[in-house]
Design a protein around this motif. Sequence first.
Motif, mmCIF file in Angstrom:
data_model
loop_
_atom_site.group_PDB
_atom_site.id
_atom_site.type_symbol
_atom_site.label_atom_id
_atom_site.label_comp_id
_atom_site.label_asym_id
_atom_site.label_seq_id
_atom_site.Cartn_x
_atom_site.Cartn_y
_atom_site.Cartn_z
ATOM 1 N N LYS A 295 12.849 -1.794 6.801
ATOM 2 C CA LYS A 295 12.054 -1.987 7.573
ATOM 3 C C LYS A 295 11.870 -3.366 7.686
ATOM 4 O O LYS A 295 12.420 -4.386 7.238
ATOM 5 C CB LYS A 295 10.731 -1.705 6.721
ATOM 6 C CG LYS A 295 10.162 -2.389 5.572
ATOM 7 C CD LYS A 295 9.217 -3.472 5.949
ATOM 8 C CE LYS A 295 9.141 -4.644 5.267
ATOM 9 N NZ LYS A 295 9.860 -5.184 4.105
ATOM 10 N N ILE B 86 8.715 -6.603 8.799
ATOM 11 C CA ILE B 86 7.206 -6.791 9.252
ATOM 12 C C ILE B 86 7.132 -7.817 10.298
ATOM 13 O O ILE B 86 7.925 -8.715 10.572
ATOM 14 C CB ILE B 86 6.465 -7.493 7.863
ATOM 15 C CG1 ILE B 86 6.447 -6.640 6.701
ATOM 16 C CG2 ILE B 86 5.170 -7.947 8.373
ATOM 17 C CD1 ILE B 86 5.843 -7.304 5.514
ATOM 18 N N GLU C 143 2.655 -10.561 7.477
ATOM 19 C CA GLU C 143 2.951 -10.738 5.985
ATOM 20 C C GLU C 143 2.030 -11.606 5.189
ATOM 21 O O GLU C 143 1.708 -12.713 6.003
ATOM 22 C CB GLU C 143 4.322 -10.796 5.807
ATOM 23 C CG GLU C 143 4.910 -12.095 6.522
ATOM 24 C CD GLU C 143 5.489 -11.650 7.848
ATOM 25 O OE1 GLU C 143 4.671 -11.922 8.831
ATOM 26 O OE2 GLU C 143 6.628 -11.188 8.218
ATOM 27 N N HIS C 144 2.059 -11.517 3.932
ATOM 28 C CA HIS C 144 1.153 -12.480 3.222
ATOM 29 C C HIS C 144 -0.349 -12.112 3.485
ATOM 30 O O HIS C 144 -1.023 -11.757 2.431
ATOM 31 C CB HIS C 144 1.472 -13.638 3.094
ATOM 32 C CG HIS C 144 2.779 -14.145 2.557
ATOM 33 N ND1 HIS C 144 2.896 -13.985 1.186
ATOM 34 C CD2 HIS C 144 4.151 -14.281 2.930
ATOM 35 C CE1 HIS C 144 4.095 -14.550 0.702
ATOM 36 N NE2 HIS C 144 4.844 -14.420 1.915
ATOM 37 N N VAL D 166 -1.817 -9.623 4.794
ATOM 38 C CA VAL D 166 -1.925 -8.350 4.174
ATOM 39 C C VAL D 166 -2.241 -8.183 2.891
ATOM 40 O O VAL D 166 -3.141 -7.160 2.575
ATOM 41 C CB VAL D 166 -0.637 -7.535 4.943
ATOM 42 C CG1 VAL D 166 0.428 -7.692 3.968
ATOM 43 C CG2 VAL D 166 -1.130 -6.003 5.131
ATOM 44 N N VAL D 167 -1.797 -8.899 2.154
ATOM 45 C CA VAL D 167 -2.188 -8.936 0.644
ATOM 46 C C VAL D 167 -3.714 -9.019 0.600
ATOM 47 O O VAL D 167 -4.120 -8.636 -0.360
ATOM 48 C CB VAL D 167 -1.339 -9.771 -0.168
ATOM 49 C CG1 VAL D 167 -1.612 -9.822 -1.661
ATOM 50 C CG2 VAL D 167 0.228 -9.387 0.056
ATOM 51 N N GLY E 40 13.905 -8.841 2.411
ATOM 52 C CA GLY E 40 12.552 -8.610 3.223
ATOM 53 C C GLY E 40 12.846 -7.378 4.301
ATOM 54 O O GLY E 40 12.017 -6.988 5.145
ATOM 55 N N PRO F 181 1.542 -5.293 -4.607
ATOM 56 C CA PRO F 181 2.177 -4.925 -3.342
ATOM 57 C C PRO F 181 0.825 -4.505 -2.186
ATOM 58 O O PRO F 181 -0.058 -3.916 -2.886
ATOM 59 C CB PRO F 181 3.140 -3.820 -3.772
ATOM 60 C CG PRO F 181 2.676 -3.405 -4.761
ATOM 61 C CD PRO F 181 1.879 -4.306 -5.397
ATOM 62 N N SER F 182 0.970 -5.036 -1.062
ATOM 63 C CA SER F 182 0.039 -4.378 -0.058
ATOM 64 C C SER F 182 0.212 -3.016 0.138
ATOM 65 O O SER F 182 -0.705 -2.362 0.394
ATOM 66 C CB SER F 182 0.066 -5.186 1.202
ATOM 67 O OG SER F 182 1.559 -5.056 1.600
ATOM 68 N N ILE G 217 2.378 -1.898 2.250
ATOM 69 C CA ILE G 217 3.186 -1.753 3.815
ATOM 70 C C ILE G 217 4.431 -1.206 3.767
ATOM 71 O O ILE G 217 4.924 -0.437 4.576
ATOM 72 C CB ILE G 217 2.901 -3.178 4.678
ATOM 73 C CG1 ILE G 217 3.200 -2.862 6.059
ATOM 74 C CG2 ILE G 217 3.454 -4.273 4.077
ATOM 75 C CD1 ILE G 217 2.680 -4.103 6.746
ATOM 76 N N ASP G 218 5.101 -1.675 2.640
ATOM 77 C CA ASP G 218 6.474 -1.344 2.769
ATOM 78 C C ASP G 218 6.908 0.275 2.485
ATOM 79 O O ASP G 218 7.585 0.872 3.213
ATOM 80 C CB ASP G 218 7.636 -2.167 1.706
ATOM 81 C CG ASP G 218 7.857 -3.479 2.055
ATOM 82 O OD1 ASP G 218 7.130 -3.914 2.917
ATOM 83 O OD2 ASP G 218 8.595 -4.045 1.170
ATOM 84 N N THR H 240 10.116 -11.064 -3.761
ATOM 85 C CA THR H 240 8.727 -11.043 -3.135
ATOM 86 C C THR H 240 7.659 -11.674 -3.929
ATOM 87 O O THR H 240 6.983 -12.246 -3.608
ATOM 88 C CB THR H 240 8.684 -9.649 -2.638
ATOM 89 O OG1 THR H 240 9.488 -9.314 -1.824
ATOM 90 C CG2 THR H 240 7.102 -9.597 -2.090
ATOM 91 N N VAL I 207 5.050 -14.386 -3.290
ATOM 92 C CA VAL I 207 3.375 -14.004 -3.056
ATOM 93 C C VAL I 207 2.776 -14.649 -4.154
ATOM 94 O O VAL I 207 1.428 -14.862 -4.051
ATOM 95 C CB VAL I 207 3.321 -12.450 -3.400
ATOM 96 C CG1 VAL I 207 1.938 -12.009 -3.878
ATOM 97 C CG2 VAL I 207 4.072 -11.671 -2.199
ATOM 98 N N GLY J 197 8.494 -10.988 6.168
ATOM 99 C CA GLY J 197 8.706 -10.509 4.708
ATOM 100 C C GLY J 197 8.037 -11.623 3.926
ATOM 101 O O GLY J 197 7.328 -12.595 4.462
ATOM 102 N N ALA J 198 8.528 -11.795 2.547
ATOM 103 C CA ALA J 198 7.906 -12.664 1.706
ATOM 104 C C ALA J 198 8.511 -14.174 2.231
ATOM 105 O O ALA J 198 7.523 -15.032 1.626
ATOM 106 C CB ALA J 198 8.386 -12.332 0.506
HETATM 107 O O1 PMV Z 1 9.198 -7.076 0.666
HETATM 108 P P1 PMV Z 1 8.977 -8.065 1.546
HETATM 109 O O2 PMV Z 1 9.712 -9.312 1.435
HETATM 110 O O3 PMV Z 1 9.183 -7.483 2.917
HETATM 111 O O4 PMV Z 1 7.478 -8.682 1.611
HETATM 112 C C1 PMV Z 1 6.150 -8.001 1.801
HETATM 113 C C2 PMV Z 1 5.361 -8.417 2.385
HETATM 114 C C3 PMV Z 1 4.327 -9.488 1.701
HETATM 115 O O5 PMV Z 1 3.331 -9.511 2.410
HETATM 116 C C4 PMV Z 1 4.634 -10.901 1.589
HETATM 117 C C5 PMV Z 1 3.764 -8.630 0.478
HETATM 118 C C6 PMV Z 1 2.997 -7.292 0.633
HETATM 119 O O6 PMV Z 1 3.125 -6.885 -0.675
HETATM 120 O O7 PMV Z 1 2.649 -6.958 1.421
#
Ligand code: PMV
Length: 321
Positions: A10, A12, A16-17, A19-20, A101, A144-145, A147-148, A194, A198, A278-279
């Motif tokens: 995936k 983003i 990102e960020h 979203v947490v 990411g 983690p939010s 989203i992944d 990540t 974060v 991503g992160a």
């Molecule tokens: O896993 P990554 O590197 O795609 O980062 C996730 C995105 C963040 O918003 C930084 C963390 C999260 O949990 O949503």
Amino acid sequence: MATKATAPGKVILCGEHAVVYGQPAIALPLQDVRATATIEDRPAGTGLAIQTPDIGEQGHGPAPTPHPFAALIGLTLAHLGRSTSVDIAVTLRSAIPIASGMGSGAALGAALVKALAHHFGAGIAPAEVSRLVYESERVFHGTPSGIDNTVVSYEQAIWFMRGRTDEAAPTFEPLVIKEPFTLLIADTGVRAPTHLSVGRVREQWLQAPEHFNRYFADIGALAAEVRALLATGNAQRLGAALDRNQVLLRQLGVSSPELERLIAAARATGAFGAKLSGAGAGGIMLALVDTASCAAVARALQEAGAQRIVQTTVGQHNVLF
Ligand code: PMV
């Protein structure tokens, strides 16, 4: 007999960020870059064996014990109503770079959950896959939010907002994409876990909450703008919004010299916009391109140090849920 299942990586697109901290974000599946889980029966009494050859190959050495995926296997077997003493060999392979990411951990997890369910003759809905992967991601990432796990389980471009608590369900919707658009995703080659990035944002937020909440709100407003632009189709304005998201990410302190070099190279050769994804602190960036600029931008990214480049056209695979 072997049972196989796959799940996509995936990216983003924006948000990102922030979203947490409860702001909306947009994530897209990478249908052509996938993780695969294979399950095979072993002789009775020989127990569980887990192999992750690609993780070793990507420089992370032998997997620690207990294996990071053992907990997810336990959770999934419990969900399927099966005993956790199973005689199976699990092989996890991934074309998705680790800790970059592109969602390698979540994709491996989703592939694993689906393969286990199929191996034991059960169906499993994307919502269950997502929930189980989220549970196990919490062990690695702390906050983690979600989203992944959501985007790789539903395999659909999503608009996502986390629940108000870790236990509350997130809200998400499939995105309307009027015109397919092309992204080049380039890996800096710098591995950036990540949870570190974060955690650094959290420390700064605790120091200056009002200041950081303003950044997060601005990023959330941009995500809403990007959603509207995807629904109407305007690559120039979409690129400009991605550029503005990058300015805010830089202010959050999550960019890096390697990311900035790739972003500058993409913009200089005709990308509509570019940002980290991503992160941050390494990992990947993405550039919005069209057919006229794509080859030149890809070459410039390579010259600027990209370790690997993935080209994806978003809006062509529309799986509705
Ligand atoms: O896993 P990554 O590197 O795609 O980062 C996730 C995105 C963040 O918003 C930084 C963390 C999260 O949990 O949503």
